[in-house]
Write a protein that holds these residues in place. Structure first.
Motif, PDB file in Angstrom:
ATOM      1  N   LYS A 308      37.238  40.974  41.159  1.00 25.31           N
ATOM      2  CA  LYS A 308      37.063  39.842  42.084  1.00 25.31           C
ATOM      3  C   LYS A 308      37.473  38.534  41.411  1.00 25.31           C
ATOM      4  O   LYS A 308      38.156  37.685  42.023  1.00 25.31           O
ATOM      5  N   ARG A 309      37.097  38.349  40.168  1.00 27.02           N
ATOM      6  CA  ARG A 309      37.368  37.091  39.451  1.00 27.02           C
ATOM      7  C   ARG A 309      38.865  36.866  39.262  1.00 27.02           C
ATOM      8  O   ARG A 309      39.336  35.728  39.260  1.00 27.02           O
ATOM      9  N   SER A 310      39.648  37.935  39.125  1.00 28.42           N
ATOM     10  CA  SER A 310      41.092  37.803  38.884  1.00 28.42           C
ATOM     11  C   SER A 310      41.896  37.660  40.176  1.00 28.42           C
ATOM     12  O   SER A 310      43.129  37.708  40.145  1.00 28.42           O
ATOM     13  N   GLY A 311      41.202  37.506  41.291  1.00 29.45           N
ATOM     14  CA  GLY A 311      41.916  37.387  42.563  1.00 29.45           C
ATOM     15  C   GLY A 311      42.427  38.729  43.051  1.00 29.45           C
ATOM     16  O   GLY A 311      43.512  38.796  43.640  1.00 29.45           O
ATOM     17  N   TRP A 312      41.636  39.779  42.803  1.00 33.55           N
ATOM     18  CA  TRP A 312      41.926  41.141  43.259  1.00 33.55           C
ATOM     19  C   TRP A 312      43.198  41.722  42.627  1.00 33.55           C
ATOM     20  O   TRP A 312      43.943  42.476  43.241  1.00 33.55           O
ATOM     21  N   GLN A 313      43.417  41.351  41.346  1.00 37.94           N
ATOM     22  CA  GLN A 313      44.540  41.897  40.581  1.00 37.94           C
ATOM     23  C   GLN A 313      44.028  43.051  39.716  1.00 37.94           C
ATOM     24  O   GLN A 313      43.273  42.838  38.765  1.00 37.94           O
ATOM     25  N   GLN A 314      44.426  44.267  40.055  1.00 39.45           N
ATOM     26  CA  GLN A 314      43.832  45.435  39.402  1.00 39.45           C
ATOM     27  C   GLN A 314      44.121  45.484  37.904  1.00 39.45           C
ATOM     28  O   GLN A 314      43.204  45.660  37.091  1.00 39.45           O
ATOM     29  N   GLU A 315      45.394  45.344  37.504  1.00 40.80           N
ATOM     30  CA  GLU A 315      45.716  45.458  36.077  1.00 40.80           C
ATOM     31  C   GLU A 315      45.027  44.374  35.267  1.00 40.80           C
ATOM     32  O   GLU A 315      44.531  44.631  34.160  1.00 40.80           O
ATOM     33  N   GLU A 316      44.974  43.173  35.808  1.00 42.41           N
ATOM     34  CA  GLU A 316      44.303  42.083  35.100  1.00 42.41           C
ATOM     35  C   GLU A 316      42.818  42.397  34.939  1.00 42.41           C
ATOM     36  O   GLU A 316      42.217  42.147  33.899  1.00 42.41           O
TER      37      GLU A 316
END
Length: 790
Positions: A308-316
């Motif tokens: 959630k914190r990464s803006g829904w970026q899975q790899e991050e």
């Protein structure tokens, strides 16, 4: 700056693992397949000799003379009639058949069978011409009433039979048989005794009960299969709880992968290095696997948060959760593994094997949890966004938030500190009940109402003492055993120890000599005394075994007439009983030196347990000190702070206090079986503190307030800690259903240890951080800022 550089390296490592995920997965798969093959070859084996401290003088005496005088692997079979006495044709023939069948079982020492019907128990028979010859009490099955009457007469006039192998009330007969250590198959022996010895003779008139160490371990094997049901039930409950907590199947799958891989590697390693799995230590591998699930659940919780914190970026999200939890996870695993290695200090083979295998098993979690983690997540589809947000508004999160605020609040932290100080002050009062060794007369391995404990108690009550202490006498010069003064000392020793309330009977070759003296004088009791002439001593003993091989005299005297043994049959093997009897024996030996010979202690079950108990007394404190020092060093190196080591050891020390108090209250002795479980528990729970403190330090950099940072740590890391602790405790409690009482007790013990460590880590530790504001948490400037609204 250093922290930023370390974080960048960890982020880079996480991305590299994802890029090379095919190769990483292939390597792990090959290694796992290799260990899986070895795991399938593993067998449940329990060896009594591996429980003994090899360097202890008592054990050295036991191993040197066990083949001659008998060891601790002795089976006790009691036949008892329901009406009348054993002196009838039917019963005596049953005793004869049982003895002959027992002599055919693989692994029995043929010259160490004690039975009314065995050839080594002999009597004088006078032939028609007046010639006296020594023959077995029973030459075969009883055929006439005259045979029965003759056996009765012999028993009642023989000190080595009446009250020893035949009960005082004549209702029961006892058969003892020693088995050769190292070649016993406990499962097969258990079945053979049941099918060949017991079943053929039991009827409405006769009952047979069996006790002794081989029979005890046979029962343990009978119950060991329950472990599979316990593991299945635990796995099912864990899956349900994981699914309910994470709200998707991937939340249950990911921790399962960690647990399964760690278990395969651990089990395979045990077989690879030539070890076996002891059924009495199964609770420890289970607990280690549960630790893998615990670490994985913590990582999965952080993955959702970073997603959630990464803006829904899975790899991050994958690499950031990997980087954030790498240090606390690795530190927690290292403290667990290194703490268990302290068990290597105990010179007991079973514990040393356990130390090596358990530490490797824990080390395998590094691979399954850390390095495989980014790879597995990269193959799984990302979690549902609505589900992630819904979890943050769920009832469990609200409960965690409320509890966290209560702990961090001024009133809450003062109350928390007061409660834990009270626990620390009260717990030591119960330590006085702790016993080194077993705390009860029954075996602690099985439940008090088990068939084995029932049999053991029945035999004890009928014969007044069945657990042997063997004290060897070793000659320095030929003829020392015939010196009348020495023989009188042996008899004096027997009478001295028999006055102990827990010693039921004793036996030595002195009883053979006095019995022979009376026999040769028309059974006149006044001639049943020790001769004053050395030649007469040798004559009487030799006459008893006239016409036999040297091997048949071995359990009384070795063939060279240089070594003999005194047998004392004790009523229980409680730790205090053993210490008192051993101390009394040493007192007598010190005050009564022999001529050209010396006493050597000690063999038999009591002797080897005395050795084990002495080693435990010497090593218990050492193990705890080494374990805690190891944890302290790892914590100090993790946070570069001595204060951090002190703060984070406090929850573990309190857990140790409470567990020792619990053992005192429950009457759980510190013995060979419980020591590794207690030692394993020393390090388990420190990872709770690692996760909470590491997250609080991380939050402090942005929050600027210890109160807020600690509150956020409890709301996030503390939430996962709470869930994993509750899940592990719920799984451990399934062990309470085991018929192996030891596993049930140790399950409760580890559950309590986990509960106290968890509660102290999420209440006492945060309260200390907020109250005392230690420097290792962050910069003094940040720590000095007041919390908003405080």
């Amino acid at each position: 700056m250093t922290n930023d550089r370390a974080e960048r390296r960890l982020l880079s490592m996480g991305r590299a693992l994802i890029r090379g995920r095919v190769a990483a997965l292939a390597v792990v798969a090959v290694i796992t397949a290799f260990f899986a093959y070895h795991a399938t070859q593993l067998h449940l084996v329990s060896r009594f000799d591996e429980l003994l401290p090899a360097t202890h003088p008592f054990v050295q005496v036991h191993r040197k003379f066990a083949k001659t005088f008998g060891g601790a692997n002795t089976v006790l079979i009691m036949l008892r009639v329901r009406e009348g006495d054993i002196f009838n044709l039917k019963t005596l023939n049953k005793i004869w058949v049982m003895t002959q069948e027992l002599d055919k079982i693989y692994g029995v020492n043929h010259y160490q069978i004690e039975s009314l019907a065995h050839r080594t128990n002999r009597t004088i028979r006078v032939s028609a011409g007046g010639l006296m010859e020594m023959q077995p009490v029973m030459m075969g099955g009883a055929k006439t009433q005259a045979d029965v009457d003759n056996v009765r007469r012999i028993v009642h006039s023989s000190q080595n039979l009446y009250g020893v192998l035949v009960s005082i009330d004549n209702r029961a007969a006892l058969i003892r048989a020693s088995f050769i250590e190292g070649i016993i198959d406990h499962k097969e022996l258990f079945e053979e005794i049941a099918n060949r010895i017991v079943k053929p003779v039991v009827d409405d008139d006769t009952e047979v009960v069996v006790a002794g160490e081989p029979q005890l371990y046979g029962w343990v094997y009978q119950y060991a299969n329950q472990v599979y049901w316990i593991l299945a039930a635990t796995a099912l409950v864990a899956w349900v709880l994981l699914y309910a907590y994470f709200r998707d199947w991937k939340g249950a799958l990911r921790p399962t992968i960690s647990g399964v891989i760690a278990a395969i590697w651990g089990l395979g390693f045990i077989h690879l290095i030539g070890f076996s799995l002891d059924p009495l230590t199964l609770v420890i591998p289970f607990f280690i696997t549960a630790r893998a699930v615990s670490h994985s659940a913590q990582m999965h919780e952080r993955y959702y948060e970073e997603y959630k914190r990464s803006g829904w970026q899975q790899e991050e999200a994958i690499v950031r959760s990997f980087a954030a939890l790498f240090v606390p996870t690795l530190s927690g695993i290292l403290t667990d593994a290194l703490g268990i290695l302290a068990i290597l200090l105990v010179p007991i083979v079973l514990l040393q094997k356990l130390a090596l295998t358990a530490s490797f098993w824990i080390g395998a979690i590094v691979v399954s949890e850390l390095f495989l983690n980014p790879v597995v997540y990269s193959y799984l589809s990302p979690p549902d966004r609505e589900m992630v947000e819904a979890r943050e508004r769920g009832a469990f999160q609200r409960w965690i938030d409320a509890a966290s605020r209560a702990v961090v609040s001024p009133v809450g932290r003062r109350a928390t500190l007061a409660i834990w100080v009270l626990v620390m002050l009260v717990s030591p009062f119960f330590w006085t009940r702790l016993v080194v060794g077993d705390s009860e007369a029954v075996t602690p391995l099985l439940r008090r109402d088990s068939p084995y404990n029932h049999a053991h108690q029945e035999i004890q009550e009928e014969f007044g003492g069945i657990e042997p202490l063997i004290i060897v006498v070793e000659a320095q010069k030929p003829g020392a055993m015939s010196i009348p003064a020495n023989v009188r000392t042996f008899e004096k020793f027997q009478r001295f120890l028999e006055r102990d309330p827990e010693v039921g009977a004793s036996f030595s070759f002195v009883d053979v000599i006095t019995t022979m003296g009376a026999f040769m004088s028309e059974n006149e009791p006044k001639w049943g005394v020790i001769p004053t002439d050395a030649r007469r001593v040798g004559f009487l003993f030799g006459a008893f075994f006239q016409g036999t091989s040297y091997a048949e005299t071995a359990r009384f005297m070795d063939p060279g007439f240089n070594n003999t043994a005194l047998f004392f049959y004790c009523k229980n093997h409680r730790g205090p009983t053993i210490r008192r009897i051993i101390a009394r024996a040493q007192q007598f030996i010190g005050a009564n030196p022999l001529q050209d010979a010396s006493f050597r202690m000690a063999g038999g079950l009591i002797g080897v347990l005395a050795a084990a108990n002495e080693e435990l007394v010497k090593n218990d404190v050492t193990l705890n000190v080494v374990g805690y020092v190891t944890i302290f060093i790892v914590v100090c190196l993790t946070y570069w702070s001595i204060a951090a080591g002190i703060y984070m050891l406090v929850p573990l020390l309190i857990a140790n206090e409470v567990v020792n108090a619990y053992m005192g209250i429950r009457g759980i002795g510190i013995n060979v079986q419980t020591l590794p479980v207690v030692t394993v528990g020393v390090g388990f729970g420190i990872d709770f503190a690692f996760y909470v403190v590491s997250r609080a330090r991380e939050e402090l950099a942005s929050e600027g307030s210890v109160e807020h940072a600690t509150l956020q740590a409890l709301r996030s890391a503390g939430k996962a800690v709470t869930f994993t602790a509750l899940t592990m405790i719920a799984g451990i409690l399934f062990w309470t259903f085991s018929s192996i009482r030891f596993n049930a007790e140790m399950g409760l013990l580890l559950g309590l240890w986990m509960a106290v460590s968890f509660l102290a880590s999420v209440t006492l530790l945060p309260a200390c951080l907020v109250t005392f504001r230690p420097a290792f948490m962050g910069s003094p400037a940040a720590m000095g800022r007041p919390a908003a609204g405080s």
